[in-house]
Design a protein around this motif. Structure first.
Motif, mmCIF file in Angstrom:
data_model
loop_
_atom_site.group_PDB
_atom_site.id
_atom_site.type_symbol
_atom_site.label_atom_id
_atom_site.label_comp_id
_atom_site.label_asym_id
_atom_site.label_seq_id
_atom_site.Cartn_x
_atom_site.Cartn_y
_atom_site.Cartn_z
ATOM 1 N N ASN B 83 0.836 -1.201 0.000
ATOM 2 C CA ASN B 83 0.000 0.000 0.000
ATOM 3 C C ASN B 83 0.867 1.247 0.000
ATOM 4 O O ASN B 83 1.834 1.345 0.749
ATOM 5 N N LYS B 88 -6.015 1.336 3.514
ATOM 6 C CA LYS B 88 -6.409 -0.074 3.464
ATOM 7 C C LYS B 88 -7.374 -0.332 2.310
ATOM 8 O O LYS B 88 -8.116 0.559 1.893
ATOM 9 N N GLU B 90 -10.186 -3.139 1.515
ATOM 10 C CA GLU B 90 -10.855 -4.246 2.205
ATOM 11 C C GLU B 90 -11.962 -4.847 1.359
ATOM 12 O O GLU B 90 -12.631 -4.135 0.596
ATOM 13 N N SER B 91 -12.136 -6.155 1.530
ATOM 14 C CA SER B 91 -13.246 -6.820 0.866
ATOM 15 C C SER B 91 -13.594 -8.077 1.631
ATOM 16 O O SER B 91 -12.724 -8.733 2.214
ATOM 17 N N THR B 92 -14.866 -8.418 1.662
ATOM 18 C CA THR B 92 -15.250 -9.656 2.334
ATOM 19 C C THR B 92 -15.598 -10.723 1.309
ATOM 20 O O THR B 92 -15.579 -11.901 1.608
ATOM 21 N N PHE B 97 -15.080 -3.891 -2.955
ATOM 22 C CA PHE B 97 -13.909 -3.413 -2.225
ATOM 23 C C PHE B 97 -14.160 -2.021 -1.665
ATOM 24 O O PHE B 97 -14.799 -1.185 -2.320
ATOM 25 N N THR B 98 -13.668 -1.786 -0.454
ATOM 26 C CA THR B 98 -13.720 -0.451 0.133
ATOM 27 C C THR B 98 -12.293 0.050 0.260
ATOM 28 O O THR B 98 -11.454 -0.592 0.889
ATOM 29 N N THR B 169 -12.522 8.024 1.225
ATOM 30 C CA THR B 169 -13.009 6.648 1.028
ATOM 31 C C THR B 169 -13.838 6.533 -0.241
ATOM 32 O O THR B 169 -14.634 7.420 -0.543
ATOM 33 N N THR B 171 -15.761 3.213 -2.848
ATOM 34 C CA THR B 171 -16.009 1.778 -2.971
ATOM 35 C C THR B 171 -15.970 1.373 -4.441
ATOM 36 O O THR B 171 -16.274 2.167 -5.324
ATOM 37 N N THR B 486 -10.268 -16.457 -2.050
ATOM 38 C CA THR B 486 -9.981 -15.290 -1.218
ATOM 39 C C THR B 486 -8.560 -15.352 -0.673
ATOM 40 O O THR B 486 -7.960 -14.339 -0.370
#
Lengths: 307, 543
Positions: B83, B88, B90-92, B97-98, B169, B171, B486
């Protein structure tokens, strides 16, 4: 004289259209330039199609040619693939190449004609034989060999010059490249002058001039040389165009960003706009140089009249 | 005496000219030494306007690398994605993605780098109307089809998958699962752009403004660009020198000559003709390290004869008939490494490079090669034609060597011949429109150091660079599966499973991995090439 010039200028028009059309066709025969734009991967079809429209490549060749010629008369030479106007490329390339050509021509005139006069007047003597052998060597060795050799010796080994010319290409950095560019033509100029001088040295008017008791220098310069220059001027005149277009090798070796470099780049990237634009201007230069040569004849030999 | 005056004038002119040349021989690499020293480096004229999403070749890319920093940056040594501006990502579910960015970044004109700077730049890059050659990098983002359809007109200029949440931020919604997607964000197409890029585009192009360690001091298109260190650069990798002067060379031989004459500090492409002398000329100031480039021989699967089970044997046989060791040694002077898989050593073991994955088919074996080719019914058409472009890259030498090697094995001087095509553009057009009926030289320079980048764009059914139109359901299935994983390690090993199918089917023959080569003067130190074979300019120190 005036009518002669006008007639010559009118004759240039079909030549101009013919050559540009030929070049246009030749570049187009090479295939689709957009295919090479995206490197080793394919451009995505939508972008490729749009680029083709932007550069007018989706139309038939005759239509492309007409549009192009139409634009030229408004001073618009199109856009190169890197987004620069071709006129902008010309504005940066032509001054450099013109400087280089002038250096080369000056070398041809000063060295070529002087050597020619000296050898022509001393035919068969050691100086004549020496220069003849020298010119033979120069003609036989390809330009890129002379260029690389001088670059290595003067640039790297002895450090007298810089091996490459800076982007601004000032006159002093162009001396050695100019000499390299001129070398072959210079040898021809020497030989042409020599033959011409040797021929005319025995002519009646020279004998008359000598008999009149004119000083030797005046006989040589005003009578002998002036009359012997016609073939030499013809050669140098046509050489102007050849030097400008043919500088590709020299410009590459010495890193000169002139016409040769832009043409090479244009051909490599199959950029029709660049290639046709530059060649069009070169054709004009060539035609103009030829006209000037023809007009110079009258200055050298007043017996020549134009009607 | 007019004649005499003329002669004297001429003599003076020559004398002045010669004197002036002598004066021109001095050294003018200014800027002094130490931390403010300026490094001069060779450059090639970028093919496209210098827009991040429009630059797909190395010459423009190296400038972008100095002018810009993106969300992620690849470690120059290992190629690992870290990075940079991103706080950051992030993704679940590997699909939504955020992205949160750091607050302290600005462009060199003072404008703040915000989430909007990214979203606007990506929308610009993806929109069809902007003609960006790297638009396909945004193809994974939801809504790409509307902004950049395959054919016809775009219905919108923005990507529906991008949403700004607040100043720091945003997405991203992808159109499919792609776990390694954050690792692709180090590519230059993904950098943020300042507002002036859109408001005054021409001015921006003539003097690009970015957020990287350097700013553009002057730019003469086609001939030179002078970059200077940006003292307020917010990143951690501040430039270790005062600036870089890039100088366009018409010929890389001239650049090399300039280096040996002491007029240039860095050449990042040692010409092939000088490889024999380079050790003697430069000693340990010559760099020859692996880059993310692989060269291959591709085949036309749209030609029936090449698309049969028997042809698999022929391709494997041909691969075995090529003496890679000998060719890389003798023709490339060890600036290539024989390939034994379809990726590149720069990925490292963790990234998916596996030496010897190809196995026997990539080992030189005369007897076995001949047997396989004959078992497969011989070369389709009786002769293998290898097409290449003759204008750049001196491909003739190695294509002839490869053919020689094959001819030796077959005991037939006509078994393989090189087939030159005049220009690169014509060659590419024949390749991409499926005009070639024999083999052709192919090459792949990675966009980001991921095994995915070496496989999917090239061998997935109908992928953009799958010029041979090879198609294999099992391979496609494994690639899809790998993208949905993942866990990075599992994803990589699934990609390797897919790669094993390449070894069985041999859709293209891997030849060798290309190295990056560079040479530098004794005025500078700490010179290295990154995994893309671009010099790490900001780390160069002037003595």
């Amino acid at each position: 004289m005036g009518r002669y010039v006008i007639r010559r200028l009118l004759q240039m028009i079909p030549v101009f259209f013919g050559t540009t059309l030929l070049i246009f066709l030749m570049v187009n025969v090479m295939g689709d330039p957009i295919a090479g734009l995206c490197g080793d991967r394919q451009c995505d079809p939508a972008t490729a199609a749009q680029l083709r429209t932007e550069f007018g490549l989706d139309k038939p060749v005759w239509q492309q040619y007409l549009t192009y010629m139409g634009h030229i008369f408004t001073g618009d030479f199109g856009t190169a693939f890197n987004g620069q106007e071709v006129t902008e490329l010309m504005a940066s390339a032509f001054p450099i190449t013109i400087r280089l050509t002038i250096v080369a021509i000056v070398f041809e005139i000063v060295i070529g004609i002087s050597l020619g006069v000296v050898t022509g007047l001393h035919r068969g003597r050691p100086v004549d034989t020496g220069v003849l052998i020298l010119t033979l060597v120069v003609i036989a060795v390809p330009t890129f060999v002379t260029g690389l050799l001088l670059q290595l010796l003067l640039g790297v080994e002895w450090g007298i010059i810089k091996p490459s010319v800076s982007p601004e290409a000032p006159l002093d950095e162009l001396i050695v490249p100019g000499l390299v560019l001129a070398s072959v033509s210079l040898a021809y100029v020497t030989r042409l002058t020599r033959t011409s001088i040797a021929e005319n040295a025995r002519s009646d008017y020279v004998r008359t001039a000598v008999a009149k008791g004119l000083p030797r220098r005046r006989v040589v310069v005003r009578h002998l040389l002036r009359n012997s220059l016609i073939p030499v001027v013809t050669f140098i005149g046509t050489d102007v165009g050849a030097l400008m277009g043919g500088a590709i090798v020299t410009e590459r070796i010495f890193n000169i960003h002139g016409v040769g470099y832009q043409l090479y780049q244009g051909i490599l990237r199959q950029n029709t706009q660049t290639v046709v634009g530059f060649v069009t201007v070169l054709v004009l230069v060539f035609l103009a140089a030829n006209l000037i040569v023809d007009l110079l004849y009258a200055v050298l030999d007043p017996r020549i009249r134009y009607a | 005496m007019r004649g005499a005056t003329h002669a004297r004038w001429a003599a003076c002119a020559v004398a002045v000219a010669l004197a002036a040349t002598a004066c021109g021989g001095g050294d003018d690499s200014g800027g002094g030494g130490g931390a403010d020293g300026i490094v001069s480096s060779s450059w090639g004229d970028p093919q496209n306007p210098l827009e991040p999403a429009n630059t797909n070749e190395v010459q423009g890319g190296k400038v972008l690398d100095m002018l810009f920093r993106g969300l992620v940056r690849y470690d120059p040594k290992t190629g690992e994605a870290e990075n940079e501006i991103a706080e950051k990502i992030e993704s679940t579910d590997s699909q939504n993605f955020t992205i949160t960015i750091k607050d302290n970044w600005t462009f060199s004109n003072g404008e703040k780098v915000t989430a909007q700077s990214f979203v606007d730049a990506w929308n610009y890059g993806a929109a069809l109307k902007n003609n960006q050659k790297n638009a396909y990098f945004f193809a994974y983002i939801d809504g790409y089809d509307a902004a950049h359809p395959e054919t016809g007109k775009a219905t919108t200029d923005t990507l529906s998958g991008l949403k700004v949440v607040n100043g720091t931020t945003f997405t991203v919604k992808l159109s499919q699962k792609f776990s390694l997607w954050p690792d692709t964000l180090g590519y230059a197409a993904f950098v943020p752009l300042p507002k002036t890029f859109y408001s005054d585009h021409d001015a921006w192009l003539s003097k690009p403004v970015g957020n990287g360690p350097y700013t553009v001091d002057s730019y003469a298109k086609g001939s030179s660009m002078n970059l200077r260190r940006w003292d307020d650069y917010p990143g951690t990798d501040k430039a270790q020198n005062g600036g870089i002067d890039l100088k366009v060379y018409t010929d890389n031989n001239t650049a090399y000559t300039d280096l040996t004459a002491g007029n240039l500090d860095l050449v990042d492409d040692v010409p092939a003709s000088q490889l024999k002398n380079v050790e003697a000329d430069l000693g340990d100031r010559y760099i020859n390290t692996p880059a993310g480039i692989i060269q291959t021989l591709a085949f036309p699967f749209y030609v029936k004869a090449w698309n049969t089970p028997d042809a698999v044997k022929v391709r494997q046989g041909l691969s075995m008939a090529i003496n890679r060791e000998q060719i890389t040694d003798q023709i490339f002077q060890k600036t290539r490494t024989p390939a034994s898989d379809w990726t590149s050593p720069v990925l490292g073991e963790d990234g998916g490079f596996k030496e010897g994955l190809c196995g026997d088919p990539c080992e030189y074996n005369k007897a076995e090669a001949k047997k396989l080719i004959e078992d497969g019914g011989g070369i389709p058409g009786g002769q293998l034609k290898i097409s290449y472009n003759a204008d750049t890259g001196s491909h003739k030498e190695w294509v002839d060597a490869v053919c020689n090697s094959i001819n030796n094995v077959m005991g037939n001087n006509e078994a393989c011949v090189g087939s030159p095509v005049g220009t690169f553009a014509d060659f590419r057009s024949q390749v991409s429109t499926q005009k070639l009926t024999g083999a052709w030289r192919a090459g792949w320079q990675m966009d980001y150091p991921l095994i995915q980048n070496f496989l999917q764009p090239l061998y997935y059914t109908n992928a953009p660079s799958n010029d041979g139109k090879w198609s294999n359901e099992e391979f496609d299935g494994l690639v899809n599966k790998a993208n949905a994983e993942t866990d990075k390690a599992t994803a990589v090993s699934t990609f390797q499973d897919a790669e094993k199918i390449l070894a069985e089917q041999m859709p293209v023959i891997p030849l060798w991995y290309q190295n990056g080569s560079a040479g530098y003067s004794d005025r500078v130190e700490n010179v290295a090439l990154n995994v893309f074979s671009v010099p790490v300019y900001d780390q160069i120190k002037v003595k």
